[in-house]
Design a protein around this motif. Structure first.
Motif, PDB file in Angstrom:
ATOM      1  N   LYS A  50       0.831  -1.212   0.000  1.00 47.69           N
ATOM      2  CA  LYS A  50       0.000   0.000   0.000  1.00 47.69           C
ATOM      3  C   LYS A  50       0.864   1.259   0.000  1.00 47.69           C
ATOM      4  N   GLU A  51       1.892   1.267   0.819  1.00 48.37           N
ATOM      5  CA  GLU A  51       2.768   2.441   0.894  1.00 48.37           C
ATOM      6  C   GLU A  51       3.521   2.646  -0.423  1.00 48.37           C
ATOM      7  N   ASN A  52       3.953   1.561  -1.055  1.00 43.10           N
ATOM      8  CA  ASN A  52       4.640   1.674  -2.346  1.00 43.10           C
ATOM      9  C   ASN A  52       3.700   2.205  -3.425  1.00 43.10           C
ATOM     10  N   ILE A  53       2.468   1.724  -3.414  1.00 40.45           N
ATOM     11  CA  ILE A  53       1.480   2.220  -4.387  1.00 40.45           C
ATOM     12  C   ILE A  53       1.259   3.711  -4.179  1.00 40.45           C
ATOM     13  N   LEU A  54       1.125   4.131  -2.920  1.00 45.71           N
ATOM     14  CA  LEU A  54       0.898   5.549  -2.635  1.00 45.71           C
ATOM     15  C   LEU A  54       2.089   6.400  -3.072  1.00 45.71           C
ATOM     16  N   LYS A  55       3.301   5.940  -2.807  1.00 48.73           N
ATOM     17  CA  LYS A  55       4.495   6.687  -3.222  1.00 48.73           C
ATOM     18  C   LYS A  55       4.534   6.839  -4.740  1.00 48.73           C
ATOM     19  N   GLU A  56       4.268   5.750  -5.445  1.00 45.34           N
ATOM     20  CA  GLU A  56       4.245   5.804  -6.913  1.00 45.34           C
ATOM     21  C   GLU A  56       3.119   6.717  -7.404  1.00 45.34           C
ATOM     22  N   ALA A  57       1.979   6.666  -6.720  1.00 46.35           N
ATOM     23  CA  ALA A  57       0.840   7.511  -7.096  1.00 46.35           C
ATOM     24  C   ALA A  57       1.185   8.989  -6.928  1.00 46.35           C
ATOM     25  N   GLU A  58       1.891   9.303  -5.855  1.00 46.68           N
ATOM     26  CA  GLU A  58       2.291  10.689  -5.629  1.00 46.68           C
ATOM     27  C   GLU A  58       3.242  11.164  -6.728  1.00 46.68           C
ATOM     28  N   LEU A  59       4.147  10.287  -7.157  1.00 44.99           N
ATOM     29  CA  LEU A  59       5.048  10.630  -8.271  1.00 44.99           C
ATOM     30  C   LEU A  59       4.266  10.804  -9.565  1.00 44.99           C
ATOM     31  N   LEU A  60       3.345   9.893  -9.814  1.00 43.41           N
ATOM     32  CA  LEU A  60       2.517   9.956 -11.013  1.00 43.41           C
ATOM     33  C   LEU A  60       1.690  11.241 -11.024  1.00 43.41           C
ATOM     34  N   GLU A  61       1.143  11.596  -9.878  1.00 45.48           N
ATOM     35  CA  GLU A  61       0.308  12.788  -9.790  1.00 45.48           C
ATOM     36  C   GLU A  61       1.103  14.051 -10.084  1.00 45.48           C
ATOM     37  N   SER A  62       2.378  14.034  -9.751  1.00 48.42           N
ATOM     38  CA  SER A  62       3.194  15.236  -9.966  1.00 48.42           C
ATOM     39  C   SER A  62       3.444  15.505 -11.448  1.00 48.42           C
ATOM     40  N   ASP A  63       3.170  14.504 -12.284  1.00 51.63           N
ATOM     41  CA  ASP A  63       3.308  14.667 -13.733  1.00 51.63           C
ATOM     42  C   ASP A  63       1.915  14.661 -14.350  1.00 51.63           C
ATOM     43  N   SER A  64       1.377  15.849 -14.570  1.00 53.33           N
ATOM     44  CA  SER A  64      -0.013  15.957 -15.022  1.00 53.33           C
ATOM     45  C   SER A  64      -0.255  15.268 -16.357  1.00 53.33           C
ATOM     46  N   ASN A  65       0.759  15.166 -17.224  1.00 52.84           N
ATOM     47  CA  ASN A  65       0.574  14.460 -18.498  1.00 52.84           C
ATOM     48  C   ASN A  65       0.276  12.983 -18.262  1.00 52.84           C
ATOM     49  N   GLN A  66       0.937  12.392 -17.278  1.00 50.41           N
ATOM     50  CA  GLN A  66       0.679  10.988 -16.977  1.00 50.41           C
ATOM     51  C   GLN A  66      -0.726  10.807 -16.412  1.00 50.41           C
ATOM     52  N   ILE A  67      -1.204  11.761 -15.623  1.00 51.56           N
ATOM     53  CA  ILE A  67      -2.572  11.703 -15.095  1.00 51.56           C
ATOM     54  C   ILE A  67      -3.560  11.713 -16.256  1.00 51.56           C
ATOM     55  N   LEU A  68      -3.344  12.595 -17.211  1.00 52.00           N
ATOM     56  CA  LEU A  68      -4.218  12.677 -18.377  1.00 52.00           C
ATOM     57  C   LEU A  68      -4.210  11.368 -19.153  1.00 52.00           C
ATOM     58  N   ASP A  69      -3.026  10.788 -19.336  1.00 51.63           N
ATOM     59  CA  ASP A  69      -2.936   9.493 -20.019  1.00 51.63           C
ATOM     60  C   ASP A  69      -3.730   8.426 -19.267  1.00 51.63           C
ATOM     61  N   PHE A  70      -3.633   8.444 -17.929  1.00 44.42           N
ATOM     62  CA  PHE A  70      -4.344   7.449 -17.141  1.00 44.42           C
ATOM     63  C   PHE A  70      -5.849   7.628 -17.245  1.00 44.42           C
ATOM     64  N   THR A  71      -6.325   8.855 -17.154  1.00 40.64           N
ATOM     65  CA  THR A  71      -7.774   9.065 -17.248  1.00 40.64           C
ATOM     66  C   THR A  71      -8.283   8.659 -18.632  1.00 40.64           C
ATOM     67  N   ASN A  72      -7.506   8.914 -19.664  1.00 39.91           N
ATOM     68  CA  ASN A  72      -7.895   8.464 -21.008  1.00 39.91           C
ATOM     69  C   ASN A  72      -7.950   6.947 -21.072  1.00 39.91           C
ATOM     70  N   SER A  73      -7.021   6.291 -20.408  1.00 46.63           N
ATOM     71  CA  SER A  73      -7.005   4.824 -20.352  1.00 46.63           C
ATOM     72  C   SER A  73      -8.255   4.293 -19.665  1.00 46.63           C
ATOM     73  N   ILE A  74      -8.671   4.944 -18.583  1.00 47.06           N
ATOM     74  CA  ILE A  74      -9.895   4.525 -17.875  1.00 47.06           C
ATOM     75  C   ILE A  74     -11.101   4.657 -18.793  1.00 47.06           C
ATOM     76  N   LYS A  75     -11.163   5.762 -19.510  1.00 46.19           N
ATOM     77  CA  LYS A  75     -12.287   5.990 -20.426  1.00 46.19           C
ATOM     78  C   LYS A  75     -12.348   4.895 -21.485  1.00 46.19           C
ATOM     79  N   LYS A  76     -11.203   4.514 -22.030  1.00 45.85           N
ATOM     80  CA  LYS A  76     -11.165   3.465 -23.056  1.00 45.85           C
ATOM     81  C   LYS A  76     -11.596   2.118 -22.476  1.00 45.85           C
TER      82      LYS A  76
END
Length: 79
Positions: A50-76
């Motif tokens: 859980k802690e590793n997932i959260l750390k990676e999520a915080e890194l991912l969140e800091s890169d807004s382009n990756q967030i956009l890619d992820f939300t597009n992936s969810i939509k697909k």
């Protein structure tokens, strides 16, 4: 509780969205981190995971382009 349907990549992305939502008010508190960790408890009881997932999520969140890619992936995936 075993790792039921644990998909680290998707959980990291979802957690990144939760981190992003928590930061909207420009405050990201320990209480908000605990809420996200509690959400992850639905998928694993392993605190290290859980802690590793959260750390990676915080890194991912800091890169807004990756967030956009992820939300597009969810939509697909949901269509």
């Amino acid at each position: 509780m075993e790792n039921k349907n644990l998909n680290i990549k998707k959980l990291t992305g979802i957690s990144a969205l939760l981190v992003h939502a928590a930061k909207i008010d420009e405050e990201y508190s320990n209480k908000e981190k605990k809420i996200i960790l509690d959400f992850l408890t639905n998928f694993t009881d392993d605190n290290k995971t859980k802690e590793n997932i959260l750390k990676e999520a915080e890194l991912l969140e800091s890169d807004s382009n990756q967030i956009l890619d992820f939300t597009n992936s969810i939509k697909k995936d949901s269509v």
